[in-house]
Design an enzyme around this catalytic site. Structure first.
Site, PDB file in Angstrom:
ATOM      1  N   HIS A 140     -38.293   6.760  12.372  1.00  6.44           N
ATOM      2  CA  HIS A 140     -37.099   5.910  12.245  1.00  6.44           C
ATOM      3  C   HIS A 140     -37.493   4.515  11.774  1.00  6.44           C
ATOM      4  O   HIS A 140     -36.896   3.970  10.828  1.00  6.44           O
ATOM      5  CB  HIS A 140     -36.390   5.849  13.595  1.00  6.44           C
ATOM      6  CG  HIS A 140     -35.285   4.842  13.682  1.00  6.44           C
ATOM      7  ND1 HIS A 140     -33.948   5.194  13.634  1.00  6.44           N
ATOM      8  CD2 HIS A 140     -35.308   3.485  13.817  1.00  6.44           C
ATOM      9  CE1 HIS A 140     -33.208   4.095  13.731  1.00  6.44           C
ATOM     10  NE2 HIS A 140     -34.018   3.046  13.842  1.00  6.44           N
ATOM     11  N   GLU A 141     -38.503   3.926  12.409  1.00  7.44           N
ATOM     12  CA  GLU A 141     -38.914   2.570  12.050  1.00  7.44           C
ATOM     13  C   GLU A 141     -39.549   2.521  10.657  1.00  7.44           C
ATOM     14  O   GLU A 141     -39.331   1.568   9.902  1.00  7.44           O
ATOM     15  CB  GLU A 141     -39.886   2.017  13.100  1.00  7.44           C
ATOM     16  CG  GLU A 141     -39.277   1.837  14.487  1.00  7.44           C
ATOM     17  CD  GLU A 141     -38.055   0.931  14.459  1.00  7.44           C
ATOM     18  OE1 GLU A 141     -37.998   0.008  13.637  1.00  7.44           O
ATOM     19  OE2 GLU A 141     -37.141   1.158  15.282  1.00  7.44           O
ATOM     20  N   HIS A 144     -37.040   2.256   7.873  1.00  9.39           N
ATOM     21  CA  HIS A 144     -36.537   0.900   7.624  1.00  9.39           C
ATOM     22  C   HIS A 144     -37.409   0.187   6.593  1.00  9.39           C
ATOM     23  O   HIS A 144     -36.907  -0.522   5.711  1.00  9.39           O
ATOM     24  CB  HIS A 144     -36.548   0.080   8.923  1.00  9.39           C
ATOM     25  CG  HIS A 144     -35.427   0.405   9.866  1.00  9.39           C
ATOM     26  ND1 HIS A 144     -34.127   0.566   9.455  1.00  9.39           N
ATOM     27  CD2 HIS A 144     -35.429   0.577  11.217  1.00  9.39           C
ATOM     28  CE1 HIS A 144     -33.362   0.829  10.507  1.00  9.39           C
ATOM     29  NE2 HIS A 144     -34.129   0.843  11.583  1.00  9.39           N
ATOM     30  N   GLU A 216     -28.962   1.633  10.861  1.00 13.82           N
ATOM     31  CA  GLU A 216     -29.523   2.405  11.962  1.00 13.82           C
ATOM     32  C   GLU A 216     -29.178   3.887  11.821  1.00 13.82           C
ATOM     33  O   GLU A 216     -30.016   4.754  12.073  1.00 13.82           O
ATOM     34  CB  GLU A 216     -29.015   1.863  13.305  1.00 13.82           C
ATOM     35  CG  GLU A 216     -29.511   0.467  13.632  1.00 13.82           C
ATOM     36  CD  GLU A 216     -31.027   0.367  13.680  1.00 13.82           C
ATOM     37  OE1 GLU A 216     -31.691   1.382  14.016  1.00 13.82           O
ATOM     38  OE2 GLU A 216     -31.560  -0.710  13.389  1.00 13.82           O
TER      39      GLU A 216
END
Length: 314
Positions: A140-141, A144, A216
């Site tokens: 997930h990070e 980004h 997100e």
């Protein structure tokens, strides 16, 4: 270099529109300050200096604020191993890996681009998550960073920071000193600067929140598709959100300033009105999206956030 994280055109469009609108707002803000303060050199130098500092040193600022430190493979071999695997699968440069020694379970990525990025996790997160859950959070990070929305959020948040600093500057600057008739002019200028700064802060606040909530969801989606295990990410979300909710709000206050960068927002037991303008979508929205991806991939159903955990009384 293009990573293997799935492109999200809607995220790209939203980032472009947000930056365009904030750019217009930024130009109008600086122009208004020049007119009010009658010192374009001072305004431009301060604004440009702060923007450059926030863009180039955002990773160091975030790490310092959250007491994070860069760690080598020898210290955290499992963490480095997961990041190595994900970066190889995603075909992207490996960011610096950092650890923050705090109990709040969370993670964030920061940096101006993929070659100057930092991925930071807390020791509280490492203690609580299983390996497949940790992989989902790290994916997930990393998404980004790959989608470049970390840099966009960093630049976008600058305007609100500048507006707040201008208000403080107005209180202490000698530009507002004087007596007699000058005092009346001072009050008028002061009130005008306060009004302009407040309006700029409010508009930038709303624009950033709208972008942040979508990014997100985009990161959840990209991470689930890259790892092929949306249920693991959903499990991590449920676990981390529940554990943060049990941490006293007073212990989360420092962390809340960086909510836009976190995996999950640092809200205590009673988030109250803060949730109305949250940087993140609700847990239910995130789990619903992951449930749909699980069905598409033929994965087991994601956990129900209302269902009792093992060992918990029904």
């Amino acid at each position: 270099m293009q990573s293997r994280f799935r492109n999200d055109r809607r995220l790209t469009v939203r980032m472009t529109v947000t930056l365009f609108l904030l750019g217009l707002l930024y130009v109008a803000f600086v122009a208004a300050l020049i007119v009010l303060l009658k010192s374009w050199v001072l305004v431009v130098v301060i604004a440009a200096g702060l923007l450059i500092a926030q863009y180039w040193f955002s990773d160091r600022i975030a790490l310092y604020a959250m007491h994070g430190r860069i760690v080598e493979r020898e210290e955290y071999p499992q963490l480095h191993g997961v990041v190595d695997r994900l970066c190889a699968v995603a075909d992207m440069p490996k960011p610096l890996v950092a650890v923050s020694d705090i109990d709040m379970p969370n993670a964030f990525a920061t940096g101006r681009n993929a070659d100057h990025a930092v991925l930071c996790v807390t020791t509280g997160l490492l203690r609580r998550l299983e390996p497949d859950e940790l992989e989902g959070v790290l994916a997930h990070e990393l998404s980004h960073v790959a989608h470049k929305d970390v840099a966009v959020i960093t630049v976008a948040s600058f305007l609100g920071v500048l507006a707040g600093l201008i208000v403080r500057f107005a209180f202490y600057s000698q530009l507002f000193g004087g007596r007699g008739r000058k005092d009346q002019n001072t009050v008028a200028i002061f009130m005008a600067v306060m009004a302009v700064s407040a309006a700029v802060y409010a508009i930038s606040f709303l624009l950033i929140r709208a972008l942040s909530r979508y990014r997100e969801l985009a990161a959840d989606r990209a991470a689930a598709l890259l790892t092929g295990r949306p249920s693991a990410l959903a499990s991590a979300l449920t676990k981390v959100t529940g554990d943060i909710g049990r941490i006293p709000t007073k212990d989360l206050r420092t962390a809340q300033a960086f909510n836009a960068f976190y995996f999950t927002p640092a809200f205590g037991r009673e988030p109250g009105i803060a949730n109305l303008f949250s940087t993140h979508p609700s847990l239910e929205q995130r789990l619903e999206q992951l449930a749909r991806i699980s069905v598409e991939l033929g994965e087991p159903a994601v956990p129900d956030p209302i269902a009792p955990t093992p060992g918990e009384a029904v």
